[in-house]
Design an enzyme around this catalytic site. Sequence first.
Site, PDB file in Angstrom:
ATOM      1  N   TRP A  60       0.929  -1.217   0.009  1.00 41.62           N
ATOM      2  CA  TRP A  60       0.018  -0.025  -0.093  1.00 41.62           C
ATOM      3  C   TRP A  60       0.767   1.299   0.003  1.00 41.62           C
ATOM      4  O   TRP A  60       2.020   1.165   0.373  1.00 41.62           O
ATOM      5  CB  TRP A  60      -1.002   0.097   1.020  1.00 41.62           C
ATOM      6  CG  TRP A  60      -0.211  -0.013   2.312  1.00 41.62           C
ATOM      7  CD1 TRP A  60       0.032  -1.138   3.342  1.00 41.62           C
ATOM      8  CD2 TRP A  60       0.327   1.095   3.335  1.00 41.62           C
ATOM      9  NE1 TRP A  60       0.759  -0.874   4.496  1.00 41.62           N
ATOM     10  CE2 TRP A  60       0.882   0.559   4.665  1.00 41.62           C
ATOM     11  CE3 TRP A  60       0.377   2.538   2.994  1.00 41.62           C
ATOM     12  CZ2 TRP A  60       1.578   1.405   5.373  1.00 41.62           C
ATOM     13  CZ3 TRP A  60       0.936   3.461   3.997  1.00 41.62           C
ATOM     14  CH2 TRP A  60       1.487   2.828   5.133  1.00 41.62           C
ATOM     15  N   GLU A  84       9.065   1.210   6.054  1.00 42.72           N
ATOM     16  CA  GLU A  84       8.623   2.007   7.478  1.00 42.72           C
ATOM     17  C   GLU A  84       8.498   3.782   7.070  1.00 42.72           C
ATOM     18  O   GLU A  84       7.758   4.177   7.655  1.00 42.72           O
ATOM     19  CB  GLU A  84      10.100   2.026   8.306  1.00 42.72           C
ATOM     20  CG  GLU A  84       9.945   0.776   9.137  1.00 42.72           C
ATOM     21  CD  GLU A  84       9.075   0.882  10.393  1.00 42.72           C
ATOM     22  OE1 GLU A  84       8.482   1.849  10.484  1.00 42.72           O
ATOM     23  OE2 GLU A  84       8.673  -0.406  10.879  1.00 42.72           O
ATOM     24  N   ASP A 124       2.053  -3.883   9.155  1.00 39.72           N
ATOM     25  CA  ASP A 124       3.553  -3.971   8.769  1.00 39.72           C
ATOM     26  C   ASP A 124       4.385  -4.452   9.989  1.00 39.72           C
ATOM     27  O   ASP A 124       5.431  -5.097   9.885  1.00 39.72           O
ATOM     28  CB  ASP A 124       3.960  -2.599   8.247  1.00 39.72           C
ATOM     29  CG  ASP A 124       3.737  -2.357   6.861  1.00 39.72           C
ATOM     30  OD1 ASP A 124       3.032  -3.251   6.066  1.00 39.72           O
ATOM     31  OD2 ASP A 124       3.864  -1.104   6.232  1.00 39.72           O
ATOM     32  N   GLU A 125       4.122  -3.562  11.039  1.00 41.78           N
ATOM     33  CA  GLU A 125       5.132  -3.869  12.250  1.00 41.78           C
ATOM     34  C   GLU A 125       4.901  -5.185  12.634  1.00 41.78           C
ATOM     35  O   GLU A 125       6.032  -5.832  13.345  1.00 41.78           O
ATOM     36  CB  GLU A 125       4.531  -2.809  13.560  1.00 41.78           C
ATOM     37  CG  GLU A 125       4.435  -1.441  13.315  1.00 41.78           C
ATOM     38  CD  GLU A 125       5.327  -0.766  12.851  1.00 41.78           C
ATOM     39  OE1 GLU A 125       6.477  -1.308  12.539  1.00 41.78           O
ATOM     40  OE2 GLU A 125       5.167   0.716  12.561  1.00 41.78           O
ATOM     41  N   GLU A 170       9.318  -3.386  17.497  1.00 44.25           N
ATOM     42  CA  GLU A 170       8.365  -3.737  16.364  1.00 44.25           C
ATOM     43  C   GLU A 170       7.226  -4.398  17.375  1.00 44.25           C
ATOM     44  O   GLU A 170       5.975  -3.943  16.844  1.00 44.25           O
ATOM     45  CB  GLU A 170       8.904  -4.876  15.404  1.00 44.25           C
ATOM     46  CG  GLU A 170      10.158  -4.407  14.652  1.00 44.25           C
ATOM     47  CD  GLU A 170       9.761  -3.153  13.586  1.00 44.25           C
ATOM     48  OE1 GLU A 170       8.579  -2.941  13.471  1.00 44.25           O
ATOM     49  OE2 GLU A 170      10.467  -2.783  12.875  1.00 44.25           O
ATOM     50  N   THR A 214       5.582  -1.271  18.814  1.00 43.99           N
ATOM     51  CA  THR A 214       4.859  -0.522  17.745  1.00 43.99           C
ATOM     52  C   THR A 214       3.700  -1.221  17.317  1.00 43.99           C
ATOM     53  O   THR A 214       2.728  -0.227  17.163  1.00 43.99           O
ATOM     54  CB  THR A 214       5.895  -0.315  16.650  1.00 43.99           C
ATOM     55  OG1 THR A 214       7.144   0.054  17.290  1.00 43.99           O
ATOM     56  CG2 THR A 214       5.212   0.770  15.532  1.00 43.99           C
ATOM     57  N   GLU A 242       7.381   7.692  14.206  1.00 45.37           N
ATOM     58  CA  GLU A 242       7.774   7.289  12.815  1.00 45.37           C
ATOM     59  C   GLU A 242       8.687   8.093  11.872  1.00 45.37           C
ATOM     60  O   GLU A 242       9.468   7.640  11.118  1.00 45.37           O
ATOM     61  CB  GLU A 242       6.534   6.969  12.174  1.00 45.37           C
ATOM     62  CG  GLU A 242       5.605   6.036  12.764  1.00 45.37           C
ATOM     63  CD  GLU A 242       5.955   4.423  12.348  1.00 45.37           C
ATOM     64  OE1 GLU A 242       7.160   4.322  11.581  1.00 45.37           O
ATOM     65  OE2 GLU A 242       5.281   3.635  12.968  1.00 45.37           O
ATOM     66  N   HIS A 268       7.513  -7.182  10.430  1.00 43.47           N
ATOM     67  CA  HIS A 268       8.581  -6.591  11.025  1.00 43.47           C
ATOM     68  C   HIS A 268       8.934  -7.329  12.138  1.00 43.47           C
ATOM     69  O   HIS A 268      10.198  -7.771  12.396  1.00 43.47           O
ATOM     70  CB  HIS A 268       8.835  -5.217  11.229  1.00 43.47           C
ATOM     71  CG  HIS A 268       8.723  -4.482  10.049  1.00 43.47           C
ATOM     72  ND1 HIS A 268       8.314  -3.103   9.869  1.00 43.47           N
ATOM     73  CD2 HIS A 268       8.558  -4.895   8.947  1.00 43.47           C
ATOM     74  CE1 HIS A 268       8.412  -2.667   8.796  1.00 43.47           C
ATOM     75  NE2 HIS A 268       8.453  -3.514   7.866  1.00 43.47           N
ATOM     76  N   HIS A 275       4.738   5.065   6.854  1.00 38.86           N
ATOM     77  CA  HIS A 275       4.042   4.929   8.051  1.00 38.86           C
ATOM     78  C   HIS A 275       3.775   6.559   8.640  1.00 38.86           C
ATOM     79  O   HIS A 275       3.061   6.894   8.781  1.00 38.86           O
ATOM     80  CB  HIS A 275       4.977   4.405   9.124  1.00 38.86           C
ATOM     81  CG  HIS A 275       4.915   2.890   8.673  1.00 38.86           C
ATOM     82  ND1 HIS A 275       5.451   1.665   9.546  1.00 38.86           N
ATOM     83  CD2 HIS A 275       4.191   2.225   7.856  1.00 38.86           C
ATOM     84  CE1 HIS A 275       5.201   0.590   9.080  1.00 38.86           C
ATOM     85  NE2 HIS A 275       4.679   0.743   8.007  1.00 38.86           N
TER      86      HIS A 275
HETATM   87 FE   LIG Z   1       8.200  -1.721  12.070  1.00 44.87          FE
HETATM   88 FE   LIG Z   2       6.708   1.843  11.716  1.00 49.66          FE
END
Ligand SMILES: [Fe+2]
Ligand SMILES: [Fe+2]
Length: 405
Positions: A101, A182, A267-268, A235, A238, A144, A271, A185
């Site tokens: 995205w 990242e 996403d986090e 991560e 987050t 971020e 990760h 974000h």
């Molecule tokens: Fe992350």
């Molecule tokens: Fe992030």
Amino acid sequence: MASVVLHSAIAAQIRLDIRVVHTRWRTSKSCKIVMATATPVTLRSCGRDTAQGRFLGNSFHSNGKASRTWPSQQQIEIIRSLESWAEEMILPLLKPVEKCWQPHDYLPNFSSDTFMDELLELKRRTFHLPNDYLVCLVGDMITEEALPTYQSFLNTFEGVRDTTVASPTPWNVWIRAWTAEENRHGDLLNKYLYLSGRVDMRMVEKTTQYLVRSGMETHVDSSPYNGFIYTSFQERATFISHANTARFAKEHGDDKLATICGIIASDERRHEIAYTRIVGKLFEVDPNGAVLAFAEMMRKKITMPAHLMFDGENSSLFKDYAAVAQRCNVYTAKDYADIMEHLIATWKIEKISALSTEALQAQQYVCSLPSRMRKLSERAHDQERVKAERESRAFSWIFHKSVKL
Ligand SMILES: [Fe+2]
Ligand SMILES: [Fe+2]
């Protein structure tokens, strides 16, 4: 890496408690960390804490004059030996750019005829977001936005760092691609908040600039073991924080914002899986080194990436933001204990056997931490509740409106 906060008062209590119960791992503020110009880093301990022999990361000294190299050459070689493993097991966790995205997908489209309608709809949705929620969201977004610091941080890990800024090693491919993921974000949250008109963007931008200038203290000391433990923790933190802002956005009636925070949280989580998988591998190939590194990082406490934030006005900005996040249940001391417990379970630390004496002590220390931290977090929560009844703070980010701490 995004916004994660732990109230400094709670952290201080946790440190105090750990020192009392585990003086073995105690270290004084007067200890000096000497950064050598060439690797590895040398860490010297002060006499008081080494008098009876103290735990110093991945080695234990009994001569009272402890001094050692950190990270060890063996650790660096282990990390380098894992390159083909990382290619096979870590790089597939990256998403191809074409499947990712982009911030544009979730924002009003300036080039569209319907832009004004989309903008008004965004403003309508964000109009009722509470001020304390906005403070949490802005803090997350600023964290971020300090992404340059985090990429620099990853490039301090011995055996991992990108020496050419275009190196093809799997570790370096990961660092750059992780940064690129990242980067979306802060970009998305920034634009969304800007269009909402609810925050003082100049103060927000100043805070970001100050934060990037300040960097962060992580106590990782160039060790890839420590570093990947730190990133595993962050991560996860987050992920929790963004998942909570997503949940609260929905409760406050902004479904679009809930989606935005949700996709960032997703996403986090990906990760987190990557970093915990790396550390899991370290536990497999070097259990002694990995458990000692984990104990070391827990003893030093995981610092929060934005702990040096400043807006040019409030010298306790991070502490205040952390207090609001704690009160709003966006990120709390209980989450800190939960993450620790989660990592202990993920890496099956209690089941690791055949450890050296030092590593065995570190294993026992680590496994005892979550329950003690939980007790402390409960005590801190009660204190926070009392505090919240009497204290509030004006945040420049929201035009100096006051929010309860
Ligand atoms: Fe992350
Ligand atoms: Fe992030």
